[in-house]
Design a protein around this motif. Structure first.
Motif, PDB file in Angstrom:
ATOM      1  N   LEU A   1      61.032  45.057  40.643  1.00 30.21           N
ATOM      2  CA  LEU A   1      61.744  46.001  39.523  1.00 30.21           C
ATOM      3  C   LEU A   1      62.096  46.619  39.707  1.00 30.21           C
ATOM      4  O   LEU A   1      60.282  47.407  39.790  1.00 30.21           O
ATOM      5  CB  LEU A   1      62.486  44.696  38.275  1.00 30.21           C
ATOM      6  N   CYS A   2      63.074  47.450  40.078  1.00 30.14           N
ATOM      7  CA  CYS A   2      62.866  49.306  40.430  1.00 30.14           C
ATOM      8  C   CYS A   2      62.550  49.393  38.813  1.00 30.14           C
ATOM      9  O   CYS A   2      63.347  48.924  37.351  1.00 30.14           O
ATOM     10  CB  CYS A   2      64.210  49.771  40.265  1.00 30.14           C
ATOM     11  N   GLY A   3      61.559  50.835  37.840  1.00 31.12           N
ATOM     12  CA  GLY A   3      61.492  51.036  37.299  1.00 31.12           C
ATOM     13  C   GLY A   3      60.882  52.459  37.108  1.00 31.12           C
ATOM     14  O   GLY A   3      62.099  53.014  37.711  1.00 31.12           O
ATOM     15  N   PRO A   4      60.953  53.627  36.775  1.00 30.86           N
ATOM     16  CA  PRO A   4      60.006  52.441  35.097  1.00 30.86           C
ATOM     17  C   PRO A   4      60.565  51.915  33.991  1.00 30.86           C
ATOM     18  O   PRO A   4      61.484  52.287  34.057  1.00 30.86           O
ATOM     19  CB  PRO A   4      58.791  53.176  35.110  1.00 30.86           C
ATOM     20  N   SER A   5      59.401  50.863  33.455  1.00 35.68           N
ATOM     21  CA  SER A   5      59.781  49.455  32.670  1.00 35.68           C
ATOM     22  C   SER A   5      61.090  50.811  31.722  1.00 35.68           C
ATOM     23  O   SER A   5      61.605  50.776  30.666  1.00 35.68           O
ATOM     24  CB  SER A   5      59.398  48.754  31.604  1.00 35.68           C
ATOM     25  N   VAL A   6      60.334  51.948  30.956  1.00 42.80           N
ATOM     26  CA  VAL A   6      60.397  53.034  29.561  1.00 42.80           C
ATOM     27  C   VAL A   6      61.965  53.713  29.844  1.00 42.80           C
ATOM     28  O   VAL A   6      62.576  54.454  29.686  1.00 42.80           O
ATOM     29  CB  VAL A   6      59.410  54.382  29.361  1.00 42.80           C
ATOM     30  N   ASN A   7      62.461  53.317  31.282  1.00 43.21           N
ATOM     31  CA  ASN A   7      62.957  54.563  31.921  1.00 43.21           C
ATOM     32  C   ASN A   7      65.163  53.776  31.238  1.00 43.21           C
ATOM     33  O   ASN A   7      64.989  52.515  32.424  1.00 43.21           O
ATOM     34  CB  ASN A   7      63.572  54.928  33.238  1.00 43.21           C
ATOM     35  N   THR A   8      65.722  53.846  30.483  1.00 42.68           N
ATOM     36  CA  THR A   8      66.899  53.268  30.471  1.00 42.68           C
ATOM     37  C   THR A   8      67.413  53.051  31.409  1.00 42.68           C
ATOM     38  O   THR A   8      67.845  53.679  32.405  1.00 42.68           O
ATOM     39  CB  THR A   8      67.598  54.178  29.253  1.00 42.68           C
ATOM     40  N   GLY A   9      68.417  51.461  32.019  1.00 43.84           N
ATOM     41  CA  GLY A   9      69.535  51.511  33.239  1.00 43.84           C
ATOM     42  C   GLY A   9      68.511  50.866  34.246  1.00 43.84           C
ATOM     43  O   GLY A   9      69.016  50.352  35.822  1.00 43.84           O
ATOM     44  N   THR A  10      66.766  50.979  34.515  1.00 51.83           N
ATOM     45  CA  THR A  10      65.948  49.859  35.413  1.00 51.83           C
ATOM     46  C   THR A  10      66.343  48.845  34.888  1.00 51.83           C
ATOM     47  O   THR A  10      66.804  48.316  34.143  1.00 51.83           O
ATOM     48  CB  THR A  10      64.369  51.460  35.443  1.00 51.83           C
ATOM     49  N   CYS A  11      66.163  48.569  36.395  1.00 54.52           N
ATOM     50  CA  CYS A  11      66.173  46.930  36.090  1.00 54.52           C
ATOM     51  C   CYS A  11      64.963  45.983  35.518  1.00 54.52           C
ATOM     52  O   CYS A  11      64.513  45.484  34.100  1.00 54.52           O
ATOM     53  CB  CYS A  11      66.096  45.666  37.197  1.00 54.52           C
ATOM     54  N   HIS A  12      63.825  46.892  35.415  1.00 50.39           N
ATOM     55  CA  HIS A  12      62.306  46.648  34.402  1.00 50.39           C
ATOM     56  C   HIS A  12      62.907  46.701  33.260  1.00 50.39           C
ATOM     57  O   HIS A  12      62.604  46.070  32.476  1.00 50.39           O
ATOM     58  CB  HIS A  12      61.231  47.455  34.997  1.00 50.39           C
ATOM     59  N   ASN A  13      63.694  47.645  32.901  1.00 54.74           N
ATOM     60  CA  ASN A  13      63.824  47.802  31.354  1.00 54.74           C
ATOM     61  C   ASN A  13      65.344  46.914  30.857  1.00 54.74           C
ATOM     62  O   ASN A  13      64.752  46.779  29.813  1.00 54.74           O
ATOM     63  CB  ASN A  13      64.392  49.439  31.150  1.00 54.74           C
ATOM     64  N   ILE A  14      66.394  47.163  31.651  1.00 52.98           N
ATOM     65  CA  ILE A  14      67.373  46.173  31.312  1.00 52.98           C
ATOM     66  C   ILE A  14      66.187  44.720  31.275  1.00 52.98           C
ATOM     67  O   ILE A  14      66.665  43.928  29.867  1.00 52.98           O
ATOM     68  CB  ILE A  14      67.810  46.227  32.622  1.00 52.98           C
ATOM     69  N   ILE A  15      65.269  44.314  31.697  1.00 47.85           N
ATOM     70  CA  ILE A  15      64.958  42.832  31.960  1.00 47.85           C
ATOM     71  C   ILE A  15      63.882  42.341  30.119  1.00 47.85           C
ATOM     72  O   ILE A  15      63.607  41.215  29.657  1.00 47.85           O
ATOM     73  CB  ILE A  15      64.752  41.986  32.833  1.00 47.85           C
ATOM     74  N   ASP A  16      62.907  43.777  29.948  1.00 42.55           N
ATOM     75  CA  ASP A  16      62.736  43.853  28.562  1.00 42.55           C
ATOM     76  C   ASP A  16      63.108  43.765  27.411  1.00 42.55           C
ATOM     77  O   ASP A  16      62.599  43.493  26.539  1.00 42.55           O
ATOM     78  CB  ASP A  16      61.402  44.493  29.068  1.00 42.55           C
ATOM     79  N   PHE A  17      64.270  44.928  27.047  1.00 39.41           N
ATOM     80  CA  PHE A  17      64.656  45.262  26.257  1.00 39.41           C
ATOM     81  C   PHE A  17      66.282  44.684  26.387  1.00 39.41           C
ATOM     82  O   PHE A  17      67.008  44.904  25.109  1.00 39.41           O
ATOM     83  CB  PHE A  17      64.626  46.464  26.085  1.00 39.41           C
ATOM     84  N   THR A  18      66.741  44.196  26.954  1.00 42.28           N
ATOM     85  CA  THR A  18      68.790  43.839  26.330  1.00 42.28           C
ATOM     86  C   THR A  18      68.285  42.180  26.751  1.00 42.28           C
ATOM     87  O   THR A  18      67.847  41.389  27.467  1.00 42.28           O
ATOM     88  CB  THR A  18      69.691  44.211  27.750  1.00 42.28           C
ATOM     89  N   ARG A  19      68.968  41.499  26.043  1.00 38.85           N
ATOM     90  CA  ARG A  19      69.684  40.510  25.902  1.00 38.85           C
ATOM     91  C   ARG A  19      70.313  39.620  27.419  1.00 38.85           C
ATOM     92  O   ARG A  19      69.549  38.966  28.027  1.00 38.85           O
ATOM     93  CB  ARG A  19      70.696  39.925  25.231  1.00 38.85           C
ATOM     94  N   GLY A  20      71.340  40.672  28.020  1.00 44.21           N
ATOM     95  CA  GLY A  20      71.331  40.068  29.331  1.00 44.21           C
ATOM     96  C   GLY A  20      70.764  39.876  30.090  1.00 44.21           C
ATOM     97  O   GLY A  20      70.503  38.766  31.457  1.00 44.21           O
ATOM     98  N   GLY A  21      69.990  40.616  30.085  1.00 47.57           N
ATOM     99  CA  GLY A  21      68.663  40.929  31.206  1.00 47.57           C
ATOM    100  C   GLY A  21      67.408  40.145  30.685  1.00 47.57           C
ATOM    101  O   GLY A  21      67.097  39.627  31.907  1.00 47.57           O
ATOM    102  N   LYS A  22      66.524  39.689  29.751  1.00 40.86           N
ATOM    103  CA  LYS A  22      66.134  38.745  29.648  1.00 40.86           C
ATOM    104  C   LYS A  22      66.320  36.916  30.103  1.00 40.86           C
ATOM    105  O   LYS A  22      66.112  36.690  30.627  1.00 40.86           O
ATOM    106  CB  LYS A  22      65.794  38.393  28.028  1.00 40.86           C
ATOM    107  N   GLU A  23      68.249  37.002  30.144  1.00 44.66           N
ATOM    108  CA  GLU A  23      68.207  35.192  30.649  1.00 44.66           C
ATOM    109  C   GLU A  23      68.397  35.415  32.179  1.00 44.66           C
ATOM    110  O   GLU A  23      68.145  34.305  32.872  1.00 44.66           O
ATOM    111  CB  GLU A  23      69.938  35.778  30.009  1.00 44.66           C
ATOM    112  N   TRP A  24      68.650  36.851  32.429  1.00 41.06           N
ATOM    113  CA  TRP A  24      68.359  36.636  34.409  1.00 41.06           C
ATOM    114  C   TRP A  24      67.284  36.847  34.347  1.00 41.06           C
ATOM    115  O   TRP A  24      67.248  35.625  35.236  1.00 41.06           O
ATOM    116  CB  TRP A  24      69.230  38.765  34.286  1.00 41.06           C
ATOM    117  N   ALA A  25      66.127  37.654  33.781  1.00 41.11           N
ATOM    118  CA  ALA A  25      65.509  36.955  34.007  1.00 41.11           C
ATOM    119  C   ALA A  25      64.634  35.648  33.717  1.00 41.11           C
ATOM    120  O   ALA A  25      63.649  34.736  34.918  1.00 41.11           O
ATOM    121  CB  ALA A  25      64.187  37.444  33.255  1.00 41.11           C
ATOM    122  N   GLU A  26      64.996  34.979  33.039  1.00 37.98           N
ATOM    123  CA  GLU A  26      64.913  33.516  32.191  1.00 37.98           C
ATOM    124  C   GLU A  26      65.615  32.878  34.223  1.00 37.98           C
ATOM    125  O   GLU A  26      64.831  31.542  34.662  1.00 37.98           O
ATOM    126  CB  GLU A  26      65.204  32.980  31.257  1.00 37.98           C
TER     127      GLU A  26
END
Ligand SMILES: [Zn+2]
Length: 109
Positions: free
Chosen positions: A74-99
């Motif tokens: 996934l595009c990162g870095p995870s510490v940057n808001t708006g990257t896919c790595h950040n989205i799947i780690d820190f947002t509910r929608g992103g976690k659902e996508w990951a699962e």
């Protein structure tokens, strides 16, 4: 194209059951398979950007070891808001996508 450089230290002691940290470790084989699958593009947004190997599942939930179906490039870095790595780690929608993506990967094999 740039990939995160990772050094995986060898465990110092043999354990009966690997720790959550060990189970979450991404081996070189898994990493390379994920890179190949991604084709150098973020597996979520498809952009050719700086990619990181992201866990699709919480490390402590991994039962034995992390497989290529448990990770995505996934595009990162995870510490940057708006990257896919950040989205799947820190947002509910992103976690659902990951699962969902993980389920899809497991169904292919
Ligand atoms: Zn992305």
């Amino acid at each position: 194209m740039e990939f995160e450089l990772r050094a995986v230290p060898k465990p110092k002691h043999k354990r009966f059951k690997p720790t959550a940290k060990q189970r979450g470790q991404i081996s070189t084989e898994v990493y390379e398979a994920a890179v190949e699958r991604s084709g150098g593009r973020c597996e979520r947004c498809g952009e050719k950007r700086y990619l990181q190997c992201a866990h699709l599942i919480r490390r402590w939930k991994v039962e034995i070891e992390t497989t290529v179906n448990d990770v995505a490039m996934l595009c990162g870095p995870s510490v940057n808001t708006g990257t896919c790595h950040n989205i799947i780690d820190f947002t509910r929608g992103g976690k659902e996508w990951a699962e969902e993506y993980r389920q899809k990967l497991y169904k292919r094999h």
